[in-house]
Design a protein around this motif. Structure first.
Motif, PDB file in Angstrom:
ATOM      1  N   GLY A  53       0.822  -1.183  -0.184  1.00 30.53           N
ATOM      2  CA  GLY A  53       0.191  -0.016  -0.062  1.00 30.53           C
ATOM      3  C   GLY A  53       0.824   1.383   0.040  1.00 30.53           C
ATOM      4  O   GLY A  53       0.695   2.246  -0.825  1.00 30.53           O
ATOM      5  N   GLY A  54       1.984   1.169   0.765  1.00 32.70           N
ATOM      6  CA  GLY A  54       2.884   2.432   0.874  1.00 32.70           C
ATOM      7  C   GLY A  54       3.245   2.767  -0.616  1.00 32.70           C
ATOM      8  O   GLY A  54       3.763   3.896  -1.076  1.00 32.70           O
ATOM      9  N   ALA A  55       3.810   1.595  -1.515  1.00 31.92           N
ATOM     10  CA  ALA A  55       4.304   1.665  -2.674  1.00 31.92           C
ATOM     11  C   ALA A  55       3.256   2.344  -3.723  1.00 31.92           C
ATOM     12  O   ALA A  55       3.781   3.231  -4.520  1.00 31.92           O
ATOM     13  CB  ALA A  55       4.835   0.278  -3.282  1.00 31.92           C
ATOM     14  N   VAL A  56       1.843   2.296  -3.491  1.00 41.85           N
ATOM     15  CA  VAL A  56       0.895   2.743  -4.434  1.00 41.85           C
ATOM     16  C   VAL A  56       1.032   4.234  -3.796  1.00 41.85           C
ATOM     17  O   VAL A  56       0.847   5.197  -4.716  1.00 41.85           O
ATOM     18  CB  VAL A  56      -0.281   2.209  -3.985  1.00 41.85           C
ATOM     19  CG1 VAL A  56      -1.510   3.041  -4.643  1.00 41.85           C
ATOM     20  CG2 VAL A  56      -0.323   0.818  -4.531  1.00 41.85           C
ATOM     21  N   VAL A  57       1.189   4.528  -2.651  1.00 39.25           N
ATOM     22  CA  VAL A  57       1.021   6.087  -2.240  1.00 39.25           C
ATOM     23  C   VAL A  57       2.239   6.868  -2.686  1.00 39.25           C
ATOM     24  O   VAL A  57       2.078   7.890  -3.323  1.00 39.25           O
ATOM     25  CB  VAL A  57       0.858   6.260  -0.727  1.00 39.25           C
ATOM     26  CG1 VAL A  57       1.131   7.498  -0.096  1.00 39.25           C
ATOM     27  CG2 VAL A  57      -0.191   5.479  -0.172  1.00 39.25           C
ATOM     28  N   ALA A  58       3.394   6.015  -2.402  1.00 37.34           N
ATOM     29  CA  ALA A  58       4.525   6.646  -3.046  1.00 37.34           C
ATOM     30  C   ALA A  58       4.576   6.812  -4.472  1.00 37.34           C
ATOM     31  O   ALA A  58       5.236   7.801  -4.987  1.00 37.34           O
ATOM     32  CB  ALA A  58       5.802   5.867  -2.584  1.00 37.34           C
ATOM     33  N   LEU A  59       4.200   6.016  -5.210  1.00 42.43           N
ATOM     34  CA  LEU A  59       4.098   6.210  -6.579  1.00 42.43           C
ATOM     35  C   LEU A  59       3.584   7.544  -7.046  1.00 42.43           C
ATOM     36  O   LEU A  59       4.003   7.995  -8.031  1.00 42.43           O
ATOM     37  CB  LEU A  59       2.985   5.054  -7.064  1.00 42.43           C
ATOM     38  CG  LEU A  59       2.924   4.905  -8.825  1.00 42.43           C
ATOM     39  CD1 LEU A  59       4.167   4.739  -9.406  1.00 42.43           C
ATOM     40  CD2 LEU A  59       2.060   3.928  -9.332  1.00 42.43           C
ATOM     41  N   ALA A  61       2.921  10.240  -4.693  1.00 39.62           N
ATOM     42  CA  ALA A  61       3.412  11.358  -3.612  1.00 39.62           C
ATOM     43  C   ALA A  61       4.695  11.547  -3.859  1.00 39.62           C
ATOM     44  O   ALA A  61       5.381  12.534  -3.647  1.00 39.62           O
ATOM     45  CB  ALA A  61       3.199  10.914  -2.286  1.00 39.62           C
ATOM     46  N   ALA A  62       5.554  10.577  -4.148  1.00 32.90           N
ATOM     47  CA  ALA A  62       7.136  10.660  -4.445  1.00 32.90           C
ATOM     48  C   ALA A  62       7.572   9.697  -5.527  1.00 32.90           C
ATOM     49  O   ALA A  62       8.197   8.712  -5.319  1.00 32.90           O
ATOM     50  CB  ALA A  62       7.747  10.286  -2.923  1.00 32.90           C
ATOM     51  N   PRO A  63       7.138  10.150  -6.659  1.00 30.22           N
ATOM     52  CA  PRO A  63       7.511   9.268  -7.912  1.00 30.22           C
ATOM     53  C   PRO A  63       8.825   9.033  -8.163  1.00 30.22           C
ATOM     54  O   PRO A  63       9.045   7.976  -8.829  1.00 30.22           O
ATOM     55  CB  PRO A  63       6.788   9.744  -9.038  1.00 30.22           C
ATOM     56  CG  PRO A  63       6.597  11.442  -8.544  1.00 30.22           C
ATOM     57  CD  PRO A  63       6.247  11.300  -7.304  1.00 30.22           C
ATOM     58  N   ARG A  64       9.747   9.663  -7.890  1.00 32.81           N
ATOM     59  CA  ARG A  64      10.975   9.596  -8.068  1.00 32.81           C
ATOM     60  C   ARG A  64      12.033   8.466  -7.092  1.00 32.81           C
ATOM     61  O   ARG A  64      12.776   7.968  -7.620  1.00 32.81           O
ATOM     62  CB  ARG A  64      11.940  10.934  -7.792  1.00 32.81           C
ATOM     63  CG  ARG A  64      11.682  12.033  -8.670  1.00 32.81           C
ATOM     64  CD  ARG A  64      12.100  11.788 -10.069  1.00 32.81           C
ATOM     65  NE  ARG A  64      11.749  12.494 -11.183  1.00 32.81           N
ATOM     66  CZ  ARG A  64      12.397  13.630 -11.722  1.00 32.81           C
ATOM     67  NH1 ARG A  64      13.473  14.133 -10.834  1.00 32.81           N
ATOM     68  NH2 ARG A  64      11.806  14.547 -12.361  1.00 32.81           N
ATOM     69  N   VAL A  69      10.698   1.841  -2.142  1.00 32.08           N
ATOM     70  CA  VAL A  69       9.382   1.304  -1.319  1.00 32.08           C
ATOM     71  C   VAL A  69       8.988  -0.128  -2.015  1.00 32.08           C
ATOM     72  O   VAL A  69       8.866  -0.993  -1.356  1.00 32.08           O
ATOM     73  CB  VAL A  69       8.229   2.143  -1.234  1.00 32.08           C
ATOM     74  CG1 VAL A  69       7.149   1.568  -0.131  1.00 32.08           C
ATOM     75  CG2 VAL A  69       9.041   3.697  -0.632  1.00 32.08           C
ATOM     76  N   GLY A  70       8.824   0.182  -3.260  1.00 27.88           N
ATOM     77  CA  GLY A  70       8.277  -1.121  -3.959  1.00 27.88           C
ATOM     78  C   GLY A  70       9.131  -2.336  -3.930  1.00 27.88           C
ATOM     79  O   GLY A  70       8.872  -3.415  -4.020  1.00 27.88           O
ATOM     80  N   ALA A  71      10.441  -1.966  -4.036  1.00 26.23           N
ATOM     81  CA  ALA A  71      11.396  -3.041  -4.054  1.00 26.23           C
ATOM     82  C   ALA A  71      11.470  -3.712  -2.664  1.00 26.23           C
ATOM     83  O   ALA A  71      11.313  -5.207  -2.631  1.00 26.23           O
ATOM     84  CB  ALA A  71      12.580  -2.663  -4.391  1.00 26.23           C
ATOM     85  N   VAL A  72      11.241  -2.972  -1.641  1.00 27.62           N
ATOM     86  CA  VAL A  72      11.124  -3.673  -0.399  1.00 27.62           C
ATOM     87  C   VAL A  72       9.831  -4.601  -0.173  1.00 27.62           C
ATOM     88  O   VAL A  72       9.783  -5.536   0.386  1.00 27.62           O
ATOM     89  CB  VAL A  72      11.306  -2.446   0.878  1.00 27.62           C
ATOM     90  CG1 VAL A  72      11.098  -2.983   2.164  1.00 27.62           C
ATOM     91  CG2 VAL A  72      12.769  -1.923   0.808  1.00 27.62           C
ATOM     92  N   ALA A  73       8.810  -3.691  -0.471  1.00 30.40           N
ATOM     93  CA  ALA A  73       7.541  -4.391  -0.397  1.00 30.40           C
ATOM     94  C   ALA A  73       7.435  -5.667  -1.224  1.00 30.40           C
ATOM     95  O   ALA A  73       7.005  -6.802  -0.907  1.00 30.40           O
ATOM     96  CB  ALA A  73       6.251  -3.704  -1.060  1.00 30.40           C
ATOM     97  N   LEU A  74       8.063  -5.910  -2.468  1.00 35.51           N
ATOM     98  CA  LEU A  74       8.448  -6.887  -3.362  1.00 35.51           C
ATOM     99  C   LEU A  74       9.069  -8.263  -2.756  1.00 35.51           C
ATOM    100  O   LEU A  74       8.545  -9.313  -2.692  1.00 35.51           O
ATOM    101  CB  LEU A  74       9.162  -6.556  -4.609  1.00 35.51           C
ATOM    102  CG  LEU A  74       9.376  -7.839  -5.358  1.00 35.51           C
ATOM    103  CD1 LEU A  74       8.096  -8.393  -5.987  1.00 35.51           C
ATOM    104  CD2 LEU A  74      10.264  -7.243  -6.613  1.00 35.51           C
ATOM    105  N   VAL A  75       9.860  -7.756  -1.843  1.00 36.71           N
ATOM    106  CA  VAL A  75      10.912  -8.918  -0.962  1.00 36.71           C
ATOM    107  C   VAL A  75       9.900  -9.456   0.146  1.00 36.71           C
ATOM    108  O   VAL A  75       9.888 -10.691   0.121  1.00 36.71           O
ATOM    109  CB  VAL A  75      12.205  -8.218  -0.526  1.00 36.71           C
ATOM    110  CG1 VAL A  75      12.766  -9.439   0.489  1.00 36.71           C
ATOM    111  CG2 VAL A  75      13.097  -7.792  -1.837  1.00 36.71           C
ATOM    112  N   VAL A  76       9.509  -8.607   0.753  1.00 38.93           N
ATOM    113  CA  VAL A  76       8.485  -8.968   2.036  1.00 38.93           C
ATOM    114  C   VAL A  76       7.440  -9.762   1.454  1.00 38.93           C
ATOM    115  O   VAL A  76       6.857 -10.717   2.326  1.00 38.93           O
ATOM    116  CB  VAL A  76       8.175  -7.683   2.896  1.00 38.93           C
ATOM    117  CG1 VAL A  76       7.192  -7.975   3.875  1.00 38.93           C
ATOM    118  CG2 VAL A  76       9.374  -6.876   3.316  1.00 38.93           C
ATOM    119  N   SER A  77       6.731  -9.293   0.644  1.00 36.38           N
ATOM    120  CA  SER A  77       5.520  -9.817  -0.193  1.00 36.38           C
ATOM    121  C   SER A  77       5.869 -11.405  -0.466  1.00 36.38           C
ATOM    122  O   SER A  77       5.079 -12.348  -0.173  1.00 36.38           O
ATOM    123  CB  SER A  77       4.805  -9.166  -1.189  1.00 36.38           C
ATOM    124  OG  SER A  77       3.897 -10.009  -1.757  1.00 36.38           O
TER     125      SER A  77
END
Length: 368
Positions: A53-59, A61-64, A69-77
């Motif tokens: 969910g944080g990766a979606v928000v960051a996409l 709010a903080a696209p750069r 965040v997405g990479a960390v989410a990917l590993v944990v998921s």
């Protein structure tokens, strides 16, 4: 549209992770999950949901930096999925989609991307010191009469001398007279002490995103174009590129920073009441251009034979007459500048505009 679809998929992926949390914490009976979920694993599933969910928000709010965040989410998921593989293995499909997004994000905004290179160069240019006193009427004395009028009506007199400027723009571009127009948006930063030019454009080529990065720092200039932040389409540099970008630097100076004209290394020759010839020297490169003004002392065209047309593959540069007819003038804060114009090549087969741009906003003496 693609970004929205991607965000929706990742958001749904995040919500599905809550099923593991709900079973492990006893929030709900989920017979479709046949494997036991312990308390620590329930927390892992919850962490994966929060990170996705944080990766979606960051996409948005903080696209750069969202790809981090997405990479960390990917590993944990994927770690969570591995603990309940028989029940959750199809969740890997969502992670494959997330992986594609993370890779694209890294290529577009990672440390070796055009965006990162542009940001590093901009920080360096904006850190350059410069004169801070206001431009005075007396500073215009050495300019031809029509150029004095132009600088004066731009609103530069009485304002701090221009150390740098940031310009945001949009428009359309094409690769040749018979090619289709492609929309783009972009930003550029120019510094004047010493002179430098950084130009970053984002557009779409046959549905695929592309970026163009023009860099002129010191005495050398280059132009690079990549499609999908991956495939290099143009890599142009060399003596003719250096000379051509010096012309562009002069053009930027005249169109977007009239207040910097009195301090620039320009020799002027009046051709008639409304036309002047400028010779501009920077970092050992000397270029020439003819500036044309209307009755209101607005710069309406800039013509030079010292700029080169870059081939489609970027391997050659051919000197071709280049001009930038300007459209209406409007106020940008305290300054009055052209609102846009065209870039025109006088090619052997006939003249044609290859770029049309609109100035969105401009800011002077920008800090880091």
């Amino acid at each position: 549209m693609i970004t929205g679809l991607f965000a929706t998929v990742v958001a749904v992926h995040a919500l599905i992770h809550l099923m593991g949390t709900a079973k492990g914490l006893g929030w709900a009976e989920l017979p479709q999950l046949t494997q036991a979920v312990s308390l620590p694993l329930a927390v892992l599933w919850l962490l994966a949901a929060v990170l996705c969910g944080g990766a979606v928000v960051a996409l948005f709010a903080a696209p750069r930096i969202w790809w981090i965040v997405g990479a960390v989410a990917l590993v944990v998921s994927q770690g969570a999925i591995a603990t309940s593989w028989l029940d959750a293995k199809f969740g890997t499909v969502g992670n494959v989609i997330l992986l594609v997004g993370v890779v694209i994000g890294y290529l577009h905004d990672g440390p070796r991307s055009f965006n990162a290179s542009y940001a590093r160069d901009v920080a360096s240019v904006l850190a350059q010191p410069g004169r801070t006193e206001a431009l005075a009427e007396a500073d215009l004395a050495s300019l031809p009469a029509i150029v004095r009028q132009y600088v004066r009506q731009s609103g530069a007199v009485g304002q701090p001398r221009v150390r740098n400027f940031r310009l945001r723009f949009r428009g359309s571009i094409r690769s040749g007279p018979a090619a289709s127009w492609m929309s783009f948006s972009g930003e550029q930063v120019n510094g004047f002490q010493p002179a430098s030019r950084l130009f970053l454009m984002d557009g779409a080529l046959m549905g695929a995103p592309f970026q163009a990065f023009h860099r002129y720092v010191g005495s050398e200039a280059s132009m690079h174009v990549k499609v999908a932040s991956l495939k290099s389409m143009v890599d142009a540099h060399g003596a003719l590129m250096n000379e051509g970008e010096t012309v562009t630097l002069l053009n930027d100076l005249c169109l977007f920073a009239p207040g910097a004209i009195p301090d620039a290394q320009i020799t002027w020759e009046a051709m008639d009441a409304r036309q002047v010839r400028a010779t501009f020297t920077n970092a050992g490169h000397a270029v020439h251009a003819v500036l044309m003004f209307n009755e209101a002392a607005e710069l309406v065209n800039f013509v030079s034979d010292d700029r080169g047309m870059v081939s489609a593959d970027g391997k050659s540069v051919t000197k071709t007459r280049w001009s930038t007819p300007s459209r209406e003038y409007r106020a940008y804060g305290r300054h009055r500048l052209t609102a846009g114009g065209d870039g025109v090549w006088d090619a052997p087969g006939g003249s044609y505009p290859y770029i049309r741009f609109e100035v969105v906003d401009v800011a002077y003496n920008v800090g880091r």
